[in-house]
Design a protein around this motif. Structure first.
Motif, PDB file in Angstrom:
ATOM      1  N   LEU A 198      -3.563   6.113  13.382  1.00  0.00           N
ATOM      2  CA  LEU A 198      -3.110   5.879  12.008  1.00  0.00           C
ATOM      3  C   LEU A 198      -1.663   5.429  11.936  1.00  0.00           C
ATOM      4  O   LEU A 198      -1.334   4.498  11.192  1.00  0.00           O
ATOM      5  N   ARG A 199      -0.776   6.074  12.663  1.00  0.00           N
ATOM      6  CA  ARG A 199       0.641   5.741  12.577  1.00  0.00           C
ATOM      7  C   ARG A 199       0.889   4.275  12.950  1.00  0.00           C
ATOM      8  O   ARG A 199       1.611   3.557  12.258  1.00  0.00           O
ATOM      9  N   TYR A 200       0.304   3.837  14.043  1.00  0.00           N
ATOM     10  CA  TYR A 200       0.506   2.452  14.492  1.00  0.00           C
ATOM     11  C   TYR A 200      -0.016   1.476  13.439  1.00  0.00           C
ATOM     12  O   TYR A 200       0.627   0.454  13.143  1.00  0.00           O
ATOM     13  N   PHE A 201      -1.168   1.783  12.871  1.00  0.00           N
ATOM     14  CA  PHE A 201      -1.736   0.907  11.842  1.00  0.00           C
ATOM     15  C   PHE A 201      -0.796   0.816  10.645  1.00  0.00           C
ATOM     16  O   PHE A 201      -0.475  -0.271  10.167  1.00  0.00           O
ATOM     17  N   ASN A 202      -0.330   1.949  10.192  1.00  0.00           N
ATOM     18  CA  ASN A 202       0.547   1.979   9.021  1.00  0.00           C
ATOM     19  C   ASN A 202       1.859   1.240   9.271  1.00  0.00           C
ATOM     20  O   ASN A 202       2.383   0.560   8.382  1.00  0.00           O
ATOM     21  N   GLU A 203       2.375   1.355  10.478  1.00  0.00           N
ATOM     22  CA  GLU A 203       3.649   0.711  10.815  1.00  0.00           C
ATOM     23  C   GLU A 203       3.547  -0.807  10.880  1.00  0.00           C
ATOM     24  O   GLU A 203       4.549  -1.500  10.716  1.00  0.00           O
ATOM     25  N   HIS A 204       2.346  -1.320  11.125  1.00  0.00           N
ATOM     26  CA  HIS A 204       2.202  -2.754  11.375  1.00  0.00           C
ATOM     27  C   HIS A 204       1.443  -3.522  10.302  1.00  0.00           C
ATOM     28  O   HIS A 204       1.238  -4.723  10.438  1.00  0.00           O
ATOM     29  N   ILE A 205       1.057  -2.853   9.223  1.00  0.00           N
ATOM     30  CA  ILE A 205       0.322  -3.534   8.152  1.00  0.00           C
ATOM     31  C   ILE A 205       1.201  -3.599   6.909  1.00  0.00           C
ATOM     32  O   ILE A 205       1.445  -2.584   6.254  1.00  0.00           O
ATOM     33  N   PRO A 206       1.670  -4.770   6.558  1.00  0.00           N
ATOM     34  CA  PRO A 206       2.547  -4.902   5.390  1.00  0.00           C
ATOM     35  C   PRO A 206       1.788  -4.684   4.081  1.00  0.00           C
ATOM     36  O   PRO A 206       0.648  -5.105   3.931  1.00  0.00           O
ATOM     37  N   GLY A 207       2.438  -3.973   3.171  1.00  0.00           N
ATOM     38  CA  GLY A 207       1.871  -3.808   1.840  1.00  0.00           C
ATOM     39  C   GLY A 207       0.731  -2.821   1.744  1.00  0.00           C
ATOM     40  O   GLY A 207       0.013  -2.799   0.734  1.00  0.00           O
ATOM     41  N   LEU A 208       0.559  -1.973   2.737  1.00  0.00           N
ATOM     42  CA  LEU A 208      -0.551  -1.023   2.717  1.00  0.00           C
ATOM     43  C   LEU A 208      -0.290   0.059   1.669  1.00  0.00           C
ATOM     44  O   LEU A 208       0.701   0.775   1.729  1.00  0.00           O
ATOM     45  N   LEU A 209      -1.195   0.193   0.716  1.00  0.00           N
ATOM     46  CA  LEU A 209      -1.011   1.126  -0.393  1.00  0.00           C
ATOM     47  C   LEU A 209      -1.718   2.455  -0.188  1.00  0.00           C
ATOM     48  O   LEU A 209      -1.221   3.501  -0.608  1.00  0.00           O
ATOM     49  N   GLU A 210      -2.893   2.416   0.451  1.00  0.00           N
ATOM     50  CA  GLU A 210      -3.720   3.622   0.509  1.00  0.00           C
ATOM     51  C   GLU A 210      -4.669   3.558   1.684  1.00  0.00           C
ATOM     52  O   GLU A 210      -5.213   2.485   1.997  1.00  0.00           O
ATOM     53  N   VAL A 211      -4.860   4.700   2.340  1.00  0.00           N
ATOM     54  CA  VAL A 211      -5.926   4.820   3.335  1.00  0.00           C
ATOM     55  C   VAL A 211      -6.878   5.911   2.873  1.00  0.00           C
ATOM     56  O   VAL A 211      -6.466   6.921   2.304  1.00  0.00           O
ATOM     57  N   SER A 212      -8.148   5.689   3.122  1.00  0.00           N
ATOM     58  CA  SER A 212      -9.187   6.671   2.810  1.00  0.00           C
ATOM     59  C   SER A 212      -9.761   7.163   4.134  1.00  0.00           C
ATOM     60  O   SER A 212     -10.298   6.372   4.910  1.00  0.00           O
ATOM     61  N   ILE A 213      -9.620   8.471   4.398  1.00  0.00           N
ATOM     62  CA  ILE A 213     -10.024   9.020   5.692  1.00  0.00           C
ATOM     63  C   ILE A 213     -10.852  10.278   5.464  1.00  0.00           C
ATOM     64  O   ILE A 213     -10.438  11.181   4.743  1.00  0.00           O
ATOM     65  N   GLY A 214     -12.005  10.336   6.109  1.00  0.00           N
ATOM     66  CA  GLY A 214     -12.867  11.487   5.941  1.00  0.00           C
ATOM     67  C   GLY A 214     -13.319  12.107   7.245  1.00  0.00           C
ATOM     68  O   GLY A 214     -12.883  13.193   7.615  1.00  0.00           O
ATOM     69  N   HIS A 215     -14.169  11.417   7.985  1.00  0.00           N
ATOM     70  CA  HIS A 215     -14.819  12.002   9.160  1.00  0.00           C
ATOM     71  C   HIS A 215     -13.813  12.565  10.155  1.00  0.00           C
ATOM     72  O   HIS A 215     -13.903  13.736  10.561  1.00  0.00           O
ATOM     73  N   ALA A 216     -12.841  11.764  10.561  1.00  0.00           N
ATOM     74  CA  ALA A 216     -11.875  12.208  11.571  1.00  0.00           C
ATOM     75  C   ALA A 216     -11.006  13.339  11.047  1.00  0.00           C
ATOM     76  O   ALA A 216     -10.712  14.305  11.770  1.00  0.00           O
ATOM     77  N   LEU A 217     -10.581  13.235   9.801  1.00  0.00           N
ATOM     78  CA  LEU A 217      -9.707  14.256   9.232  1.00  0.00           C
ATOM     79  C   LEU A 217     -10.431  15.597   9.145  1.00  0.00           C
ATOM     80  O   LEU A 217      -9.863  16.642   9.505  1.00  0.00           O
ATOM     81  N   ILE A 218     -11.660  15.595   8.687  1.00  0.00           N
ATOM     82  CA  ILE A 218     -12.416  16.848   8.580  1.00  0.00           C
ATOM     83  C   ILE A 218     -12.700  17.415   9.968  1.00  0.00           C
ATOM     84  O   ILE A 218     -12.655  18.640  10.189  1.00  0.00           O
ATOM     85  N   ALA A 219     -12.973  16.532  10.950  1.00  0.00           N
ATOM     86  CA  ALA A 219     -13.189  17.000  12.323  1.00  0.00           C
ATOM     87  C   ALA A 219     -11.921  17.640  12.881  1.00  0.00           C
ATOM     88  O   ALA A 219     -11.973  18.701  13.520  1.00  0.00           O
ATOM     89  N   ASP A 220     -10.772  17.011  12.654  1.00  0.00           N
ATOM     90  CA  ASP A 220      -9.507  17.581  13.120  1.00  0.00           C
ATOM     91  C   ASP A 220      -9.232  18.936  12.472  1.00  0.00           C
ATOM     92  O   ASP A 220      -8.639  19.829  13.082  1.00  0.00           O
ATOM     93  N   ALA A 221      -9.650  19.082  11.221  1.00  0.00           N
ATOM     94  CA  ALA A 221      -9.417  20.335  10.502  1.00  0.00           C
ATOM     95  C   ALA A 221     -10.157  21.510  11.146  1.00  0.00           C
ATOM     96  O   ALA A 221      -9.750  22.673  10.979  1.00  0.00           O
ATOM     97  N   LEU A 222     -11.206  21.240  11.912  1.00  0.00           N
ATOM     98  CA  LEU A 222     -11.903  22.313  12.612  1.00  0.00           C
ATOM     99  C   LEU A 222     -11.002  22.961  13.659  1.00  0.00           C
ATOM    100  O   LEU A 222     -11.147  24.138  13.982  1.00  0.00           O
ATOM    101  N   TYR A 223     -10.065  22.172  14.199  1.00  0.00           N
ATOM    102  CA  TYR A 223      -9.159  22.679  15.232  1.00  0.00           C
ATOM    103  C   TYR A 223      -7.809  23.118  14.655  1.00  0.00           C
ATOM    104  O   TYR A 223      -7.254  24.144  15.059  1.00  0.00           O
ATOM    105  N   TRP A 224      -7.276  22.336  13.731  1.00  0.00           N
ATOM    106  CA  TRP A 224      -5.922  22.560  13.235  1.00  0.00           C
ATOM    107  C   TRP A 224      -5.874  23.301  11.897  1.00  0.00           C
ATOM    108  O   TRP A 224      -4.815  23.773  11.503  1.00  0.00           O
ATOM    109  N   GLY A 225      -6.980  23.346  11.199  1.00  0.00           N
ATOM    110  CA  GLY A 225      -6.982  23.857   9.836  1.00  0.00           C
ATOM    111  C   GLY A 225      -6.709  22.713   8.874  1.00  0.00           C
ATOM    112  O   GLY A 225      -6.042  21.726   9.207  1.00  0.00           O
ATOM    113  N   LEU A 226      -7.222  22.822   7.659  1.00  0.00           N
ATOM    114  CA  LEU A 226      -7.134  21.718   6.706  1.00  0.00           C
ATOM    115  C   LEU A 226      -5.693  21.424   6.293  1.00  0.00           C
ATOM    116  O   LEU A 226      -5.285  20.265   6.225  1.00  0.00           O
ATOM    117  N   GLU A 227      -4.926  22.463   6.036  1.00  0.00           N
ATOM    118  CA  GLU A 227      -3.549  22.238   5.589  1.00  0.00           C
ATOM    119  C   GLU A 227      -2.717  21.549   6.664  1.00  0.00           C
ATOM    120  O   GLU A 227      -2.008  20.571   6.389  1.00  0.00           O
TER     121      GLU A 227
END
Length: 239
Positions: A198-227
Protein backbone atom coordinates in the motif's frame (compact mmCIF):
# COMPACT_ATOMS: atom_id res chain seq x y z
CA UNK A 1 -3.85 12.30 2.69
CA UNK A 2 -5.49 9.43 0.86
CA UNK A 3 -8.63 8.25 2.66
CA UNK A 4 -9.02 4.68 3.89
CA UNK A 5 -12.43 3.06 3.36
CA UNK A 6 -12.70 -0.33 5.06
CA UNK A 7 -14.63 -2.97 3.16
CA UNK A 8 -16.46 -5.10 5.74
CA UNK A 9 -17.69 -7.87 3.43
CA UNK A 10 -15.46 -10.43 5.16
CA UNK A 11 -17.04 -9.66 8.52
CA UNK A 12 -20.40 -10.50 6.98
CA UNK A 13 -18.96 -13.67 5.45
CA UNK A 14 -17.81 -14.86 8.87
CA UNK A 15 -21.17 -14.00 10.43
CA UNK A 16 -23.11 -15.84 7.75
CA UNK A 17 -20.95 -18.96 8.04
CA UNK A 18 -22.38 -19.66 11.49
CA UNK A 19 -25.74 -17.95 11.44
CA UNK A 20 -26.83 -15.49 14.07
CA UNK A 21 -25.23 -12.08 14.34
CA UNK A 22 -21.64 -12.72 15.46
CA UNK A 23 -19.51 -10.93 14.48
CA UNK A 24 -21.84 -7.96 14.24
CA UNK A 25 -21.42 -6.09 10.96
CA UNK A 26 -22.69 -2.75 12.24
CA UNK A 27 -20.60 -2.88 15.41
CA UNK A 28 -17.51 -3.63 13.34
CA UNK A 29 -18.19 -0.70 11.03
CA UNK A 30 -18.61 1.65 13.97
CA UNK A 31 -15.38 0.33 15.50
CA UNK A 32 -13.55 0.97 12.23
CA UNK A 33 -14.74 4.57 12.37
CA UNK A 34 -13.60 4.96 15.99
CA UNK A 35 -10.19 3.61 15.06
CA UNK A 36 -9.73 6.20 12.32
CA UNK A 37 -11.15 4.79 9.08
CA UNK A 38 -12.60 7.57 6.94
CA UNK A 39 -15.14 5.41 5.15
CA UNK A 40 -17.02 2.12 5.12
CA UNK A 41 -17.44 0.06 1.94
CA UNK A 42 -19.85 -2.78 1.25
CA UNK A 43 -20.31 -4.83 -1.91
CA UNK A 44 -23.69 -6.60 -1.70
CA UNK A 45 -24.34 -9.33 -4.24
CA UNK A 46 -27.69 -10.77 -5.32
CA UNK A 47 -27.24 -14.01 -3.35
CA UNK A 48 -26.41 -12.04 -0.17
CA UNK A 49 -23.61 -14.48 0.60
CA UNK A 50 -21.88 -11.85 2.70
CA UNK A 51 -23.43 -8.38 2.98
CA UNK A 52 -27.21 -8.66 3.23
CA UNK A 53 -29.42 -5.96 1.83
CA UNK A 54 -30.70 -5.22 5.33
CA UNK A 55 -27.10 -4.59 6.43
CA UNK A 56 -26.99 -1.64 4.03
CA UNK A 57 -30.01 -0.02 5.66
CA UNK A 58 -28.60 -0.65 9.14
CA UNK A 59 -25.23 0.83 8.23
CA UNK A 60 -26.69 3.87 6.51
CA UNK A 61 -28.65 4.73 9.65
CA UNK A 62 -25.63 4.64 11.97
CA UNK A 63 -22.27 5.31 10.35
CA UNK A 64 -20.96 8.87 10.27
CA UNK A 65 -18.09 8.63 7.76
CA UNK A 66 -18.35 8.20 4.00
CA UNK A 67 -20.48 5.26 2.90
CA UNK A 68 -19.50 3.54 -0.34
CA UNK A 69 -21.74 0.89 -1.91
CA UNK A 70 -20.10 -1.16 -4.66
CA UNK A 71 -21.91 -3.44 -7.03
CA UNK A 72 -23.33 -4.34 -10.39
CA UNK A 73 -25.71 -1.68 -11.64
CA UNK A 74 -27.06 -4.16 -14.19
CA UNK A 75 -29.05 -5.65 -11.29
CA UNK A 76 -32.24 -3.64 -10.66
CA UNK A 77 -32.24 -4.72 -7.02
CA UNK A 78 -28.83 -3.08 -6.59
CA UNK A 79 -30.03 0.14 -8.20
CA UNK A 80 -33.07 0.22 -5.91
CA UNK A 81 -30.89 -0.42 -2.86
CA UNK A 82 -28.54 2.45 -3.68
CA UNK A 83 -31.33 4.89 -4.43
CA UNK A 84 -33.12 3.98 -1.20
CA UNK A 85 -30.02 4.57 0.93
CA UNK A 86 -28.29 7.42 -0.92
CA UNK A 87 -24.71 6.65 0.13
CA UNK A 88 -21.88 9.14 -0.24
CA UNK A 89 -20.60 7.16 -3.21
CA UNK A 90 -21.67 4.32 -5.45
CA UNK A 91 -18.96 2.35 -7.24
CA UNK A 92 -20.14 0.64 -10.41
CA UNK A 93 -18.52 -2.79 -10.87
CA UNK A 94 -19.21 -5.14 -13.82
CA UNK A 95 -19.61 -8.34 -11.79
CA UNK A 96 -21.06 -11.41 -13.43
CA UNK A 97 -23.81 -13.27 -11.58
CA UNK A 98 -22.24 -15.65 -9.07
CA UNK A 99 -18.77 -14.18 -9.43
CA UNK A 100 -16.64 -14.82 -6.33
CA UNK A 101 -14.87 -11.47 -6.45
CA UNK A 102 -14.36 -8.62 -8.89
CA UNK A 103 -11.83 -9.49 -11.59
CA UNK A 104 -12.04 -6.77 -14.25
CA UNK A 105 -13.11 -3.22 -14.87
CA UNK A 106 -15.68 -1.77 -17.22
CA UNK A 107 -15.07 -1.39 -20.92
CA UNK A 108 -16.00 2.29 -20.81
CA UNK A 109 -15.83 2.62 -24.59
CA UNK A 110 -18.21 -0.24 -25.38
CA UNK A 111 -20.58 0.58 -22.51
CA UNK A 112 -20.26 4.37 -22.58
CA UNK A 113 -23.92 5.15 -23.28
CA UNK A 114 -25.17 2.71 -20.65
CA UNK A 115 -22.76 4.01 -18.02
CA UNK A 116 -23.66 7.58 -18.86
CA UNK A 117 -27.30 6.74 -18.11
CA UNK A 118 -26.40 5.08 -14.80
CA UNK A 119 -24.11 7.91 -13.74
CA UNK A 120 -26.82 10.46 -14.37
CA UNK A 121 -29.39 8.39 -12.47
CA UNK A 122 -27.29 8.31 -9.30
CA UNK A 123 -25.92 11.82 -9.55
CA UNK A 124 -29.45 13.23 -9.76
CA UNK A 125 -29.95 11.81 -6.25
CA UNK A 126 -26.82 13.51 -4.95
CA UNK A 127 -24.69 10.37 -4.99
CA UNK A 128 -21.06 10.58 -6.08
CA UNK A 129 -20.28 8.00 -8.77
CA UNK A 130 -17.07 6.04 -9.31
CA UNK A 131 -16.55 3.56 -12.17
CA UNK A 132 -14.34 0.50 -11.63
CA UNK A 133 -11.75 0.34 -14.43
CA UNK A 134 -8.57 -1.48 -15.34
CA UNK A 135 -5.36 0.61 -15.41
CA UNK A 136 -5.85 1.40 -19.08
CA UNK A 137 -5.42 4.97 -20.26
CA UNK A 138 -8.13 4.64 -22.92
CA UNK A 139 -10.62 3.24 -20.39
CA UNK A 140 -9.93 6.12 -18.00
CA UNK A 141 -10.26 8.71 -20.75
CA UNK A 142 -13.51 7.20 -22.00
CA UNK A 143 -14.87 7.07 -18.44
CA UNK A 144 -14.76 10.85 -18.35
CA UNK A 145 -17.22 10.90 -21.25
CA UNK A 146 -19.84 9.20 -19.05
CA UNK A 147 -19.89 12.16 -16.66
CA UNK A 148 -18.67 10.09 -13.70
CA UNK A 149 -17.06 11.85 -10.76
CA UNK A 150 -14.30 9.32 -10.22
CA UNK A 151 -12.78 6.08 -11.41
CA UNK A 152 -11.50 3.29 -9.20
CA UNK A 153 -8.41 1.53 -10.51
CA UNK A 154 -8.56 -2.25 -10.20
CA UNK A 155 -5.28 -3.05 -8.46
CA UNK A 156 -5.07 -6.86 -8.56
CA UNK A 157 -2.41 -6.77 -11.31
CA UNK A 158 -0.30 -4.35 -9.29
CA UNK A 159 -0.51 -6.56 -6.20
CA UNK A 160 0.42 -9.69 -8.19
CA UNK A 161 3.54 -8.09 -9.70
CA UNK A 162 4.63 -6.01 -6.72
CA UNK A 163 6.85 -8.68 -5.18
CA UNK A 164 8.73 -9.24 -8.43
CA UNK A 165 9.13 -5.78 -9.99
CA UNK A 166 7.62 -2.80 -8.20
CA UNK A 167 8.41 -0.35 -10.97
CA UNK A 168 6.85 -2.49 -13.67
CA UNK A 169 3.85 -3.12 -11.44
CA UNK A 170 3.17 0.56 -10.78
CA UNK A 171 3.81 1.95 -14.28
CA UNK A 172 0.37 1.39 -15.88
CA UNK A 173 -1.31 2.75 -12.76
CA UNK A 174 0.82 5.88 -12.78
CA UNK A 175 -0.04 6.46 -16.44
CA UNK A 176 -3.74 5.89 -15.81
CA UNK A 177 -3.64 8.28 -12.85
CA UNK A 178 -2.06 10.99 -14.98
CA UNK A 179 -4.83 10.62 -17.54
CA UNK A 180 -7.43 10.86 -14.78
CA UNK A 181 -5.90 14.16 -13.73
CA UNK A 182 -5.87 15.43 -17.31
CA UNK A 183 -9.56 14.67 -17.87
CA UNK A 184 -10.66 15.94 -14.47
CA UNK A 185 -11.59 12.68 -12.77
CA UNK A 186 -11.15 11.90 -9.10
CA UNK A 187 -9.15 8.74 -8.44
CA UNK A 188 -9.83 5.78 -6.15
CA UNK A 189 -8.17 2.36 -6.04
CA UNK A 190 -8.82 -1.06 -4.63
CA UNK A 191 -8.46 -4.84 -4.75
CA UNK A 192 -5.60 -6.79 -3.15
CA UNK A 193 -3.93 -3.73 -1.69
CA UNK A 194 -2.37 -4.75 1.62
CA UNK A 195 0.07 -3.78 4.36
CA UNK A 196 3.05 -4.70 2.16
CA UNK A 197 2.21 -2.91 -1.08
CA UNK A 198 0.00 0.00 0.00
CA UNK A 199 2.66 2.55 0.93
CA UNK A 200 4.53 2.21 -2.37
CA UNK A 201 1.28 2.50 -4.33
CA UNK A 202 0.21 5.61 -2.45
CA UNK A 203 3.62 7.25 -2.87
CA UNK A 204 3.66 6.77 -6.63
CA UNK A 205 0.07 7.46 -7.72
CA UNK A 206 -0.69 11.16 -8.19
CA UNK A 207 -4.07 12.44 -7.11
CA UNK A 208 -5.12 9.33 -5.23
CA UNK A 209 -8.15 10.23 -3.11
CA UNK A 210 -9.31 6.96 -1.58
CA UNK A 211 -8.48 3.29 -1.27
CA UNK A 212 -11.03 0.62 -0.43
CA UNK A 213 -9.49 -2.37 1.38
CA UNK A 214 -11.25 -5.35 2.88
CA UNK A 215 -9.86 -8.87 2.59
CA UNK A 216 -6.24 -8.12 3.49
CA UNK A 217 -7.11 -5.65 6.23
CA UNK A 218 -9.53 -8.03 7.95
CA UNK A 219 -6.99 -10.87 7.63
CA UNK A 220 -4.28 -8.71 9.21
CA UNK A 221 -6.68 -7.85 12.03
CA UNK A 222 -6.67 -11.52 13.05
CA UNK A 223 -3.02 -11.09 14.04
CA UNK A 224 -2.72 -7.43 15.00
CA UNK A 225 -6.23 -6.57 16.15
CA UNK A 226 -8.57 -4.25 14.27
CA UNK A 227 -7.45 -1.01 15.89
CA UNK A 228 -3.73 -1.65 15.35
CA UNK A 229 -4.37 -2.81 11.77
CA UNK A 230 -6.26 0.33 10.83
CA UNK A 231 -3.52 2.39 12.47
CA UNK A 232 -0.88 0.71 10.29
CA UNK A 233 -2.86 1.13 7.10
CA UNK A 234 -3.47 4.80 7.86
CA UNK A 235 0.26 5.26 8.49
CA UNK A 236 0.98 3.83 5.03
CA UNK A 237 -1.34 6.43 3.53
CA UNK A 238 0.33 9.39 5.25
CA UNK A 239 3.45 9.17 3.13
Amino acid sequence: MTKLSVNINKIATLRNSRGGNVPNVLSTALACERFGAEGITVHPRPDERHIRYQDVYDLKAEISTEFNIEGNCQEQKFIDLVLANKPTQVTLVPDALGQITSNHGWDTIKHRDYLKEMVQLFQEQGIRVSIFVDPDEEMVEAAAETGTDRVELYTEAYAAKYGFDKEEAITPYFKAAKVAQQVGLGLNAGHDLDSNNLRYFNEHIPGLLEVSIGHALIADALYWGLEETIKRYLAALKA
